[in-house]
Scaffold this active site. Structure first.
Site, PDB file in Angstrom:
ATOM      1  N   HIS A  79       0.920  -1.760   0.053  1.00 58.90           N
ATOM      2  CA  HIS A  79      -0.222  -0.198   0.033  1.00 58.90           C
ATOM      3  C   HIS A  79       0.956   1.348   0.411  1.00 58.90           C
ATOM      4  O   HIS A  79       2.062   1.556   0.425  1.00 58.90           O
ATOM      5  CB  HIS A  79      -0.948  -0.223   1.259  1.00 58.90           C
ATOM      6  N   ASP A  81       0.224   4.151   1.404  1.00 58.85           N
ATOM      7  CA  ASP A  81      -0.574   4.715   2.037  1.00 58.85           C
ATOM      8  C   ASP A  81       0.471   4.976   3.124  1.00 58.85           C
ATOM      9  O   ASP A  81       0.983   3.744   3.486  1.00 58.85           O
ATOM     10  CB  ASP A  81      -2.136   5.499   2.394  1.00 58.85           C
ATOM     11  N   ASP A 142       6.371   1.766   6.716  1.00 58.67           N
ATOM     12  CA  ASP A 142       4.831   0.436   6.288  1.00 58.67           C
ATOM     13  C   ASP A 142       4.281   1.708   5.879  1.00 58.67           C
ATOM     14  O   ASP A 142       3.739   2.460   5.932  1.00 58.67           O
ATOM     15  CB  ASP A 142       4.232   0.798   7.794  1.00 58.67           C
ATOM     16  N   GLU A 176      -5.302   1.556   2.573  1.00 60.30           N
ATOM     17  CA  GLU A 176      -5.142   0.674   3.884  1.00 60.30           C
ATOM     18  C   GLU A 176      -4.867   0.745   5.302  1.00 60.30           C
ATOM     19  O   GLU A 176      -5.768   0.350   5.578  1.00 60.30           O
ATOM     20  CB  GLU A 176      -3.765  -0.524   3.057  1.00 60.30           C
ATOM     21  N   GLU A 177      -3.967   1.877   5.051  1.00 59.39           N
ATOM     22  CA  GLU A 177      -4.452   2.385   7.215  1.00 59.39           C
ATOM     23  C   GLU A 177      -6.551   2.821   7.200  1.00 59.39           C
ATOM     24  O   GLU A 177      -5.785   2.892   8.898  1.00 59.39           O
ATOM     25  CB  GLU A 177      -3.623   3.812   7.174  1.00 59.39           C
ATOM     26  N   ASP A 199       3.726  -6.569   3.454  1.00 61.78           N
ATOM     27  CA  ASP A 199       3.523  -5.764   4.953  1.00 61.78           C
ATOM     28  C   ASP A 199       3.701  -5.928   5.696  1.00 61.78           C
ATOM     29  O   ASP A 199       2.817  -5.162   6.996  1.00 61.78           O
ATOM     30  CB  ASP A 199       1.888  -5.706   4.015  1.00 61.78           C
ATOM     31  N   HIS A 381       3.731   3.424  12.525  1.00 68.94           N
ATOM     32  CA  HIS A 381       2.420   4.239  13.096  1.00 68.94           C
ATOM     33  C   HIS A 381       3.009   5.299  13.646  1.00 68.94           C
ATOM     34  O   HIS A 381       2.364   6.118  14.205  1.00 68.94           O
ATOM     35  CB  HIS A 381       0.988   3.698  13.490  1.00 68.94           C
TER      36      HIS A 381
END
Ligand SMILES: [Zn+2]
Length: 413
Positions: A79, A81, A142, A176-177, A199, A381
């Protein structure tokens, strides 16, 4: 290969692609489109075919088979994002060569350190090359580490035509997040029989089990009367909500569960005398127990309404995604090949259930079985995110090995 990987990774993290749950556009933020366009140009420059960037910001391409044998087409997905939790703008990666095991100063000015005492996984990487943040943003490993790994592996396959492989489908998804990564994924157009999201976290992670997931809102309607004259008349919706919450098992909450233990997570609570709301996430790896959890909410609502003699409690519940394991095991090669690839690349497999979902959780139920493979990233994150370069390069190797093994052993259907 290391330099090619690093060049890609450091270029991708310079794009601010933070997604935004409050946005209703697709993709949720413009920055993702900018990265998608840059990646499209890169895929075209690499000479891949079927390069398509659609209106929703989904990018796909294909490395055509270099063998005439019947080989299943497989996919690799990452992903674009980054998590809404922390800024992804002006990421200033720091490369720590030959990590000495001591605390890493992320930001001297703000005295922010990445300490092995707090993040014990660091102790496994003495002597390795780490990429960290400068303490003010997330890193974006990520999932830009996934994108870099996939494209570096594709380039490796192009440079080594003696390695035979079938069609390799590549998919880069937005959002995705914020749980929307599979929303507009066109599985038939993608053209793969199965796929892997790249991922995951530490070296060796291989995941084919996610939660079954539902989201529930319970709405309580009271009857408000002046408190001075309320006796026998007021129904305080907040007390109804409190009673309801007390009926749920107190130990089945995220802070008291791990592994395969499911939970009810109260993530929102609001109200006044007239109307109150409780918001829950319902999670369980086991499908039957998941259904029982939902059933419990339905029964509690019914029994409260019965006790009240009228419909004052309402339940609004939707399924979000299911445990991909159900679908992945239907095609045994998907995991067999991944396990063999890890083994062949001298990577010790770490298989554990994901306490969450991935794009693969939904894609698996859309007809594309999609387990998840590590990228070498940690502490996603937030500002303590870091990437282990040696692990990231292992993920590149694993991707190429999966392609090779699929051609060697995957002939079927
Ligand atoms: Zn991710």
């Amino acid at each position: 290969m290391k330099q090619a990987y690093l060049d890609r990774f450091l270029r991708y993290v310079s794009f601010d692609t933070r997604s935004d749950i409050a946005s209703e556009t697709v993709p949720s933020t413009g920055g993702q489109k900018v990265l998608a366009a840059a990646l499209r140009d890169e895929l075209e420059a690499m000479g891949l075919d079927k390069v398509v960037l659609d209106d929703n910001g989904y990018l796909s391409a294909r490395l055509p088979a270099n063998t005439d044998a019947e080989v299943p087409a497989i996919g690799f997905i990452a992903h674009m994002d980054t998590a809404p939790d922390a800024s992804g703008a002006n990421v200033k990666p720091q490369i720590i060569e030959n990590f000495d095991g001591q605390a890493i100063t992320l930001n001297a000015e703000q005295d922010i350190k990445l300490c092995p005492q707090e993040f014990v996984s660091l102790k496994n990487y003495i002597g390795k090359t780490l990429i960290t943040t400068d303490g003010t943003t997330l890193l974006g490993a990520d999932n830009k580490a996934g994108i870099a790994a996939i494209l570096t592996a594709v380039e490796y396959l192009q440079q080594n035509p003696d390695i035979k492989h079938g069609d390799i489908c590549i998919g880069f998804t937005p959002d995705e997040e914020i749980g929307r990564g599979a929303d507009h994924f066109d599985v038939p157009a993608f053209g793969a029989q199965w796929a892997y999201t790249i991922d995951g976290g530490e070296e060796g992670e291989l995941e084919c089990e996610s939660f079954n997931a539902a989201r529930a809102e319970v709405i309580f309607r009271g009857r408000n009367v002046h408190p001075g004259t309320a006796k026998g008349m007021m129904i305080n919706s907040m007390h109804l909500a409190r009673q309801f919450a007390n009926e749920l098992p107190a130990d089945e909450v995220p802070e008291k569960t791990a592994g395969y233990e499911g939970f009810f997570h109260l993530y929102g609570m609001s109200g006044d005398e007239t109307t109150s709301r409780l918001n829950y996430l319902v999670r369980d790896h086991d499908r039957a127990r998941f259904e029982e959890r939902k059933e419990l909410l339905i029964k509690l609502v019914a029994s409260m309404n019965e006790m009240l003699g009228e419909e004052r409690v309402e339940l609004d519940m939707v399924d979000q995604y299911y445990n991909m394991h159900e679908e992945v095991v239907k095609v045994p090669q998907v995991m067999d090949i991944a396990r063999q690839a890890l083994h062949n690349c001298d990577v010790k497999a770490i298989e554990k259930p994901i306490r969450g979902g991935t794009d693969g959780s939904r894609l698996s139920f859309m007809g594309l079985p999609t387990p998840n493979i590590f990228t070498g990233g940690h502490n996603f994150h937030g500002i303590y995110e870091y990437l282990v370069v040696e692990s990231a390069l292992k993920s590149v190797e694993v991707i190429a090995e999966i392609a090779r093994l699929t051609a060697e052993t995957g002939n079927s259907k």
